[in-house]
Motif scaffolding. Structure first.
Motif, PDB file in Angstrom:
ATOM      1  N   LYS A  21      48.514  27.412  45.171  1.00  0.00           N
ATOM      2  CA  LYS A  21      47.085  27.661  45.410  1.00  0.00           C
ATOM      3  C   LYS A  21      46.449  28.456  44.274  1.00  0.00           C
ATOM      4  O   LYS A  21      45.395  28.089  43.725  1.00  0.00           O
ATOM      5  CB  LYS A  21      46.917  28.384  46.745  1.00  0.00           C
ATOM      6  CG  LYS A  21      45.477  28.720  47.100  1.00  0.00           C
ATOM      7  CD  LYS A  21      45.421  29.438  48.438  1.00  0.00           C
ATOM      8  CE  LYS A  21      43.985  29.813  48.778  1.00  0.00           C
ATOM      9  NZ  LYS A  21      43.915  30.564  50.067  1.00  0.00           N
ATOM     10  N   ASP A  22      47.079  29.582  43.891  1.00  0.00           N
ATOM     11  CA  ASP A  22      46.496  30.443  42.861  1.00  0.00           C
ATOM     12  C   ASP A  22      46.448  29.731  41.510  1.00  0.00           C
ATOM     13  O   ASP A  22      45.475  29.883  40.748  1.00  0.00           O
ATOM     14  CB  ASP A  22      47.303  31.730  42.744  1.00  0.00           C
ATOM     15  CG  ASP A  22      47.168  32.602  43.982  1.00  0.00           C
ATOM     16  OD1 ASP A  22      46.209  32.391  44.744  1.00  0.00           O
ATOM     17  OD2 ASP A  22      48.044  33.470  44.191  1.00  0.00           O
ATOM     18  N   GLU A  57      43.539  27.295  41.584  1.00  0.00           N
ATOM     19  CA  GLU A  57      42.222  27.934  41.500  1.00  0.00           C
ATOM     20  C   GLU A  57      41.913  28.426  40.092  1.00  0.00           C
ATOM     21  O   GLU A  57      40.751  28.491  39.682  1.00  0.00           O
ATOM     22  CB  GLU A  57      42.159  29.095  42.485  1.00  0.00           C
ATOM     23  CG  GLU A  57      42.152  28.648  43.943  1.00  0.00           C
ATOM     24  CD  GLU A  57      42.163  29.819  44.911  1.00  0.00           C
ATOM     25  OE1 GLU A  57      42.342  30.961  44.435  1.00  0.00           O
ATOM     26  OE2 GLU A  57      41.999  29.587  46.126  1.00  0.00           O
ATOM     27  N   THR A  58      42.945  28.775  39.327  1.00  0.00           N
ATOM     28  CA  THR A  58      42.743  29.257  37.949  1.00  0.00           C
ATOM     29  C   THR A  58      42.993  28.165  36.914  1.00  0.00           C
ATOM     30  O   THR A  58      43.142  28.468  35.724  1.00  0.00           O
ATOM     31  CB  THR A  58      43.681  30.444  37.680  1.00  0.00           C
ATOM     32  OG1 THR A  58      45.031  30.033  37.914  1.00  0.00           O
ATOM     33  CG2 THR A  58      43.352  31.625  38.589  1.00  0.00           C
ATOM     34  N   ALA A  76      47.492  34.629  35.977  1.00  0.00           N
ATOM     35  CA  ALA A  76      47.932  34.021  37.225  1.00  0.00           C
ATOM     36  C   ALA A  76      49.323  33.421  37.091  1.00  0.00           C
ATOM     37  O   ALA A  76      50.146  33.487  38.002  1.00  0.00           O
ATOM     38  CB  ALA A  76      46.930  32.951  37.655  1.00  0.00           C
ATOM     39  N   SER A  97      51.881  36.197  37.000  1.00  0.00           N
ATOM     40  CA  SER A  97      52.073  36.727  38.359  1.00  0.00           C
ATOM     41  C   SER A  97      52.911  35.789  39.196  1.00  0.00           C
ATOM     42  O   SER A  97      53.748  36.221  39.988  1.00  0.00           O
ATOM     43  CB  SER A  97      50.706  36.956  39.008  1.00  0.00           C
ATOM     44  OG  SER A  97      50.862  37.382  40.342  1.00  0.00           O
ATOM     45  N   PHE A  98      52.703  34.474  39.022  1.00  0.00           N
ATOM     46  CA  PHE A  98      53.446  33.486  39.794  1.00  0.00           C
ATOM     47  C   PHE A  98      54.954  33.591  39.529  1.00  0.00           C
ATOM     48  O   PHE A  98      55.781  33.487  40.437  1.00  0.00           O
ATOM     49  CB  PHE A  98      52.951  32.082  39.455  1.00  0.00           C
ATOM     50  CG  PHE A  98      53.631  30.985  40.206  1.00  0.00           C
ATOM     51  CD1 PHE A  98      53.229  30.642  41.487  1.00  0.00           C
ATOM     52  CD2 PHE A  98      54.694  30.282  39.644  1.00  0.00           C
ATOM     53  CE1 PHE A  98      53.866  29.630  42.195  1.00  0.00           C
ATOM     54  CE2 PHE A  98      55.335  29.281  40.339  1.00  0.00           C
ATOM     55  CZ  PHE A  98      54.918  28.948  41.623  1.00  0.00           C
TER      56      PHE A  98
END
Length: 905
Positions: free
Chosen positions: A550-551, A554-555, A596, A599-600
């Motif tokens: 998802k993240d 979105e990015t 992102a 972070s993932f």
């Protein structure tokens, strides 16, 4: 110094040795608590066999000591008087109450009330007139009507519940034989022999679809088992291979004609060198194994022994109607379920007679309206009726189908082995000739009734390396190819129709970024083989991908990663299909790195320490660029594996039990079992009470009993016995177990004191003599032991006795002697009808205490005697003096020898 590499080698060898010893010890402890139970769940008969160390390999006997159990369950009575019957008792109950008897329920497994092929439902209903209905999921269920209840209160049982009751009954027989329980929990799907207990294997016809296999597996779950499934043809082949060797490959066809259907299985036997499977093997150990490979199967669901029974039953019914139609209360005997149940039982008997004779007479008393049946039937008429029913060619068709499935001809087959009870029927054997099988190839070298159940247990044991037995590798066959149908319309066969083990098929999906679905179904080529079952198996929804990415989505970072989804689809139990695991692997691509993405993958940006003397200088910029490159390189080596959810939604006829349904059915069966246990306990208590009443009445008139009782006591016993007898006749049938036990205790309290007097009088004389002898021997022992102790003290030697212990034993003998004398004196003053003054049990208890004390003292070893210190020192000095004297003598002797010879002259 020893090099580290050598130390590591030594440590690894030591660890391996420890591991091997641990494994061997575990095998040793587990071997006494393991076993395999094989179940051959047939339409007419259920058989079980047991493989367990320390027990002979054989079938499990029924309550009546028979080697097979009829596949039948019946209910007798209602409410508190309800009773479940199994096997022969259940089938016998059918002639009295057929609507409460459920026989050959295997026909209904996996079927729904809306199936296109209604032949199986009609065949089942025609047996005992059973009323069918739909369960909550539309599956076939049976009604259990009763004339005293309205339709709204009629109990309904699913086919799985009825089969579960039968399997639970046979399972209990196996557990009683083995002396341990069946294993229920399977870690990771398999635990054959891992934790002791009994593992289970159940045979199924090769033609069973996923719906039928799931249904019998659910039945086994209700019975407390998680079995392996194996086709009956493969099980027979494993049994066949146990006592034979195959230096060259051989192909045999096993023709199995049972009660419900006829199957033909083509099997190839060979010998191959394989790697031994054992956790205690160091390296690779090669050995030879027998390979059992199922090449093809053929079948006919309608051709079986029960179908032949129904043909004869209809003939008997027609003969009865033609002769007695005018005297019947119904239009036809076929309208009387009880009469048809009696005729079916007679038809089975006639079939067996016609298998060995050309003619059979039939005499059945009171078929309907107290009218007897007197008729006869010959083999020619019977075979003509079978042909008219279209069954003759159905018995021969499976052979051609099996050979076609295997891609072989009869010339490629070494022999056709006959299996199953119906293979003994002459018209069935004639069907083999119609199929082109020559007499020279027909073999009857296996036990037709027990080959499948024996092979099932052997098949389960082959998965357990702890069993020391012939190594056999069996590869079963599912005749229906399974394909996967993707959401975009792509199709692919993942399980072809060939022999295989329950191995997983891995599906790879590259570049997947969203949740997706796919369907499992039988291939179009198998539709004609399904006998009315739906080709659809399951719809699988794979979720967790969209949420995980998802993240990144979105990015706009999805383009910076590579994704791979791996799904493992397994056939477990064999012939059913589930997604065992679903994993998503995400890897970064070379290129720009955003927050992102870091972070993932769990990569954090290190904080820069502030520089008080230099801020915003060129050195900081250079360091930051270096750190960024290092982080980019580190990120490229990262990958993240996520566990996905694969939800399988059954389609078509596959309707497995949900957790709630399974719990509800288990609770229902448990209540029935508890009710049966309570009823059995109540009946036992009632039988014990009635037997005790009769015994008490007999005792009153026994001369020996009369001698030890007073008239008033005997009158009280007689009165109580009459009272309880009347109570049993009036209301004892409805009393619970506790009441029955209390009633027995009330009579027992009157009888027991008198029985005690009688028993004591019989044993008193010998008990008195034995106790007196014990006292005498005890006193003699004390005198001799004291003398032994005194002599040992004088000689300064050890003794096994101590003064304290001997004094204690003497005191005990003195007290027991006085107690005994007083008891004897009191007893001499009492009459036989008075309670004894001294009990035999007390005499035996005291005598045992004395004898045990003496035995303990006698067994004791004499302690070693330590010498006195003064004497030891004096002795030491004496020895030293003697040594000094010897030395002086030796010196004088040496002087004498050293003198010159002229001095001597």
């Amino acid at each position: 110094m020893v090099p580290r590499t050598e130390l590591r080698k030594a440590g690894s060898v030591a660890s391996l040795a420890c591991f091997v010893m641990l494994a061997l010890s575990l095998f040793t402890t587990q071997s006494a608590a393991m076993g395999v139970v094989g179940f051959d769940k047939g339409t007419e008969w259920t058989k079980a066999s047991l493989v367990k160390p320390g027990l002979p390999f054989d079938v499990v006997l029924g309550r009546d000591s028979k080697r097979k159990i009829q596949s039948c369950v019946a209910f007798k009575g209602w409410g508190l008087n309800e009773e479940r019957l199994f096997s022969t008792d259940a089938c016998s109950h059918a002639t009295r109450d057929p609507l409460q008897t459920f026989y050959s329920t295997k026909f209904l497994l996996g079927r729904g009330m809306e199936d296109k092929d209604a032949a199986a439902r009609e065949r089942y209903s025609s047996i005992y007139g059973t009323q069918l209905t739909a369960s909550e999921k539309g599956k076939c269920a049976v009604k259990r009507p009763h004339e005293k209840d309205d339709s709204s209160s009629v109990p309904v049982f699913s086919a799985e519940e009825l089969i579960g009751m039968e399997l639970e009954y046979v399972k209990e027989l196996a557990e009683e034989t083995a002396g341990e329980k069946v294993t229920l929990v399977l870690p990771n799907g398999f635990n054959i022999g891992s934790f002791g207990g009994l593992d289970t294997v159940i045979t199924v016809p090769a033609f069973f679809t996923a719906a039928e296999r799931q249904a019998i597996y659910d039945s086994a779950l209700l019975a407390g088992m998680r079995p392996r499934l194996v086709s009956d043809g493969a099980a027979v082949a494993v049994s066949y291979a146990q006592t034979r060797t195959f230096p060259k490959p051989e192909r045999h066809l096993f023709y199995d004609s049972g009660a419900g259907s006829t199957r033909a299985t083509v099997v190839e036997f060979s010998t191959k060198t394989i790697t031994a499977d054992s956790i205690i093997s160091i390296g690779t150990t090669q050995k030879e194994a027998t390979i059992v490979d199922v090449l093809g199967v053929g079948w006919d669901r309608d051709a079986g022994g029960l179908a032949l029974d129904l043909v004869i039953r209809d003939k008997l019914a027609s003969d009865f109607d033609s002769e007695h139609a005018s005297g019947l209360s119904t239009a036809s005997v076929r309208d009387n379920a009880r009469a048809m149940a009696r005729l079916l039982k007679e038809a089975n008997r006639v079939k067996h007679i016609l298998s060995a004779n050309e003619f059979a007479s039939s005499n059945v008393e009171g078929v309907a309206d107290d009218i007897d049946l007197r008729t006869s039937i010959d083999r020619e008429t019977f075979e003509r009726d079978v042909a008219a029913a279209g069954l003759t060619e159905k018995f021969s068709a499976p052979i051609a189908k099996a050979l076609k499935s295997a891609g072989l001809t009869l010339d490629d087959i070494s022999s056709v082995v006959l299996v199953g009870g119906s293979s003994r029927v002459p018209l069935v054997q004639a069907a083999l000739k119609d199929a082109g099988v020559p007499d020279s190839k027909i073999a009857q070298n296996v036990n037709a009734d027990e080959a499948a159940v024996m092979g099932a247990a052997f098949y389960g044991a082959t998965f357990n390396p702890q069993f020391r037995m012939k190594d056999i590798r069996a590869y079963d066959l599912i005749p229906y190819p399974v394909r996967i149908k993707e959401a975009d319309g792509r199709e692919e066969v993942i399980y072809p129709a060939k022999s295989y083990e329950a191995e997983g098929v891995v599906r790879h999906y590259n570049g997947i970024t969203e949740d997706f679905t796919f369907e499992l179904e039988y291939d179009q080529s198998a539709v004609d083989l399904l006998d009315g079952f739906s080709p659809k198996l399951a719809k699988v929804e794979v979720t967790g991908i969209s949420e995980a990415l998802k993240d990144l989505k979105e990015t706009n970072q999805l383009g910076s990663v590579e994704t791979f989804a791996n799904l493992t689809i397994v056939s477990r139990p064999l012939g059913t299909y589930i997604v065992e695991s679903a994993l998503l692997t995400v890897k970064p691509k070379p290129g720009g790195i955003a927050g992102a993405l870091k972070s993932f993958f769990g990569v954090s940006t290190p904080k820069k320490e502030p520089n008080s003397t230099q801020t915003g200088g060129s050195n900081d910029t250079v360091e930051a660029e270096k750190d960024s490159k290092i982080q980019d390189q580190d990120l490229l080596t990262k990958e993240r594996v996520l566990k996905l959810t694969a939800r399988s939604i059954p389609q078509g006829d596959v309707r497995p039990f949900t957790g709630e349904e399974q719990k509800r059915s288990k609770d229902r069966l448990w209540l029935l079992s508890q009710s049966a246990s309570r009823k059995a306990a109540r009946e036992e208590a009632l039988n014990v009470l009635e037997a005790f009443i009769y015994r008490a009445r007999d005792l009153v008139y026994d001369p020996a009993f009369e001698a030890v009782s007073k008239p008033a006591e005997r009158d009280a016993i007689s009165a109580k016995a009459d009272e309880l007898s009347s109570w049993v006749s009036d209301g004892g049938e409805t009393a619970d177990t506790a009441q029955l036990k209390l009633k027995k205790a009330s009579l027992e309290s009157l009888v027991k004191p008198l029985q005690t007097r009688l028993d004591q009088a019989k044993m008193r004389k010998s008990a008195f003599e034995n106790f007196a002898e014990t006292l005498r021997k005890g006193n003699v022992f004390v005198q001799e032991a004291r003398a032994n102790l005194t002599a040992a003290l004088k000689a300064n030697e050890g003794s096994k006795y101590s003064a304290t212990e001997l004094d204690s034993l003497a005191n005990t003998l003195e007290k027991d002697g006085k107690w005994f004398e007083q008891g004897v004196e009191l007893q001499s003053k009492r009459t036989p009808d008075e309670d004894p003054a001294i009990l035999v049990e007390d005499l035996e208890k005291r005598a045992k205490k004395v004898n045990d004390t003496i035995a303990r003292l006698v067994r004791r070893r004499i302690p070693k005697t330590r010498p006195d210190k003064k004497k030891k020192e004096e002795g030491k000095k004496e020895k030293e003096k003697e040594k000094e004297k010897e030395k002086e003598k030796e010196k004088e002797k040496e002087k004498e020898e050293s003198k010159p010879k002229h001095e001597e002259l």
